[in-house]
Design a protein around this motif. Structure first.
Motif, PDB file in Angstrom:
ATOM      1  N   ALA A   1       0.846  -1.205  -0.155  1.00 25.91           N
ATOM      2  CA  ALA A   1      -0.027  -0.080   0.045  1.00 25.91           C
ATOM      3  C   ALA A   1       0.864   1.035   0.105  1.00 25.91           C
ATOM      4  O   ALA A   1       0.600   2.287  -0.750  1.00 25.91           O
ATOM      5  CB  ALA A   1      -0.948  -0.074   1.039  1.00 25.91           C
TER       6      ALA A   1
ATOM      7  N   LEU B   1       2.464   1.479  -3.449  1.00 29.00           N
ATOM      8  CA  LEU B   1       1.516   1.894  -4.450  1.00 29.00           C
ATOM      9  C   LEU B   1       1.383   3.578  -4.585  1.00 29.00           C
ATOM     10  O   LEU B   1       1.051   3.950  -5.657  1.00 29.00           O
ATOM     11  CB  LEU B   1       0.070   1.381  -4.069  1.00 29.00           C
ATOM     12  CG  LEU B   1      -1.014   1.449  -5.085  1.00 29.00           C
ATOM     13  CD1 LEU B   1      -0.565   1.165  -6.702  1.00 29.00           C
ATOM     14  CD2 LEU B   1      -2.400   1.046  -4.634  1.00 29.00           C
TER      15      LEU B   1
ATOM     16  N   GLU C   1       1.947   5.209  -8.229  1.00 26.46           N
ATOM     17  CA  GLU C   1       0.779   5.943  -8.780  1.00 26.46           C
ATOM     18  C   GLU C   1       1.114   7.633  -8.998  1.00 26.46           C
ATOM     19  O   GLU C   1       0.746   7.952 -10.024  1.00 26.46           O
ATOM     20  CB  GLU C   1      -0.491   6.309  -7.550  1.00 26.46           C
ATOM     21  CG  GLU C   1      -1.194   5.095  -7.400  1.00 26.46           C
ATOM     22  CD  GLU C   1      -2.246   5.239  -6.581  1.00 26.46           C
ATOM     23  OE1 GLU C   1      -3.437   4.636  -6.548  1.00 26.46           O
ATOM     24  OE2 GLU C   1      -2.257   5.815  -5.635  1.00 26.46           O
TER      25      GLU C   1
ATOM     26  N   ASN D   1      -7.500   1.209 -10.676  1.00 26.25           N
ATOM     27  CA  ASN D   1      -7.379   1.849  -9.355  1.00 26.25           C
ATOM     28  C   ASN D   1      -6.977   0.695  -8.440  1.00 26.25           C
ATOM     29  O   ASN D   1      -6.420  -0.435  -8.975  1.00 26.25           O
ATOM     30  CB  ASN D   1      -8.952   1.995  -8.783  1.00 26.25           C
ATOM     31  CG  ASN D   1      -9.769   0.789  -9.233  1.00 26.25           C
ATOM     32  OD1 ASN D   1      -9.618  -0.197  -8.717  1.00 26.25           O
ATOM     33  ND2 ASN D   1     -10.842   1.073  -9.702  1.00 26.25           N
ATOM     34  N   ALA D   2      -6.852   0.726  -7.032  1.00 26.72           N
ATOM     35  CA  ALA D   2      -6.228  -0.276  -6.005  1.00 26.72           C
ATOM     36  C   ALA D   2      -6.787  -1.629  -6.315  1.00 26.72           C
ATOM     37  O   ALA D   2      -6.269  -2.708  -5.718  1.00 26.72           O
ATOM     38  CB  ALA D   2      -6.373   0.134  -4.691  1.00 26.72           C
TER      39      ALA D   2
ATOM     40  N   SER E   1      -0.903  -2.951  -6.610  1.00 28.95           N
ATOM     41  CA  SER E   1      -2.171  -3.071  -6.425  1.00 28.95           C
ATOM     42  C   SER E   1      -2.685  -4.541  -6.344  1.00 28.95           C
ATOM     43  O   SER E   1      -3.400  -4.866  -5.259  1.00 28.95           O
ATOM     44  CB  SER E   1      -3.036  -2.199  -7.369  1.00 28.95           C
ATOM     45  OG  SER E   1      -3.036  -2.911  -8.735  1.00 28.95           O
TER      46      SER E   1
END
Length: 294
Positions: free
Chosen positions: A38, A41, A45, A184-185, A246
């Motif tokens: 996390a 990530l 991003e 997205n995640a 992700s």
């Protein structure tokens, strides 16, 4: 016999207890890996947003990427006679189906391209892709690039582009990059993008409205093709890195959840085994006391 049965009961309890402790340790590891993914990530991003301009200008020259949502409807008929396929995978595992999806897409592409009487070869980026695809079509693999530093940068993309050039990318009619695209995640998709060399003459001549000085147009088109290939690899690498993190975060979350469910099940089994052992011991004590009184 009673002592032997008790010993077996104690051994079973101990085995279950050890399983519970091992599963708890695994849950701690997967939970930590989820937190690490996390955090990574967020950085991926940010790097992906900075890399998007490197992808947008190439769309005007070689078209937009194609979504590999339904492999049965993908024909690859737009590919020229000779194509170099470049799948971008990861060096590390424990990230769900990120690498498997790419391997499956490349395997499907090779089968359809060969069925059309066209030629293709493969240059693999990432160790996991190498280990999977080398079992399916080893004769198609020209070279692989593994142990790639993370996070990536444009210099890394330039080095990977140099690997493609060393593999003879300039001798192919097109380079097809297959990669994961971050949404997205929780969601990521697979795409492929075809990059063709710039034509310097004929009907498909590129940039006819421009004049080139002092170098000849063929040299400039060759340099532009190399830069376009590097830019696209850079963007695809950033996109794939975000998708990898992700997917790993989701995979570790599911693993932690499954470990928790397994701990609950094993705890229930442990309590039942313990209760059965205690009940058996009480029965033996009561039976012995009754025999003495009798």
């Amino acid at each position: 016999m009673a002592q032997a049965g008790a010993a077996r009961g104690m051994a079973t309890e101990k085995q279950i207890f050890n399983q519970i402790q091992s599963t708890k340790n695994i849950k701690k590891i997967t939970s930590s890996m989820k937190m690490v993914s996390a955090a990574k990530l967020k950085g991926d991003e940010t790097r992906l947003e900075l890399a998007k301009p490197f992808n947008e200008w190439t769309n005007a020259l070689c078209g937009k990427p194609v979504h590999l949502d339904d492999l049965e409807n993908i024909t690859y008929e737009e590919l020229p006679q000779k194509t170099l396929i470049v799948p971008i995978t990861s060096d590390k595992g424990l990230c769900g189906g990120v690498n498997s999806f790419i391997s499956r897409s490349v395997r499907d592409a090779i089968g359809k391209i060969n069925a059309q009487g066209k030629e293709c070869d493969v240059v693999i980026i990432g160790d996991k892709g190498r280990s999977q695809m080398s079992r399916s079509f080893p004769e198609k693999i020209l070279r692989t690039a593994t142990d790639i530093q993370a996070p990536g940068n444009f210099n890394l993309a330039a080095a990977l582009s140099a690997e493609l050039t060393a593999a003879g990318a300039m001798n192919y009619d097109a380079v097809m990059i297959v990669y994961n695209s971050y949404v997205n995640a929780a969601v990521y998709h697979q795409y492929y993008k075809v990059i063709k060399p710039m034509a310097v003459e004929g009907e498909g001549e590129s940039m006819v409205e421009y004049e080139f000085e002092p170098d000849v147009k063929s040299e400039i088109m060759g340099d532009l093709y190399e830069y376009m290939l590097t830019s696209q690899i850079y963007y695809c690498f950033m996109d794939g890195a975000a998708a990898e993190q992700s997917s790993r975060m989701t995979a570790m979350e599911n693993a932690s959840k499954n470990a928790g469910e397994m701990i609950d099940t094993l705890t229930l089994q442990y309590n039942r085994a313990r209760q059965a052992r205690i009940t058996t011991e009480l029965i033996e004590i009561i039976s012995g006391a009754s025999a003495l009184e009798g």
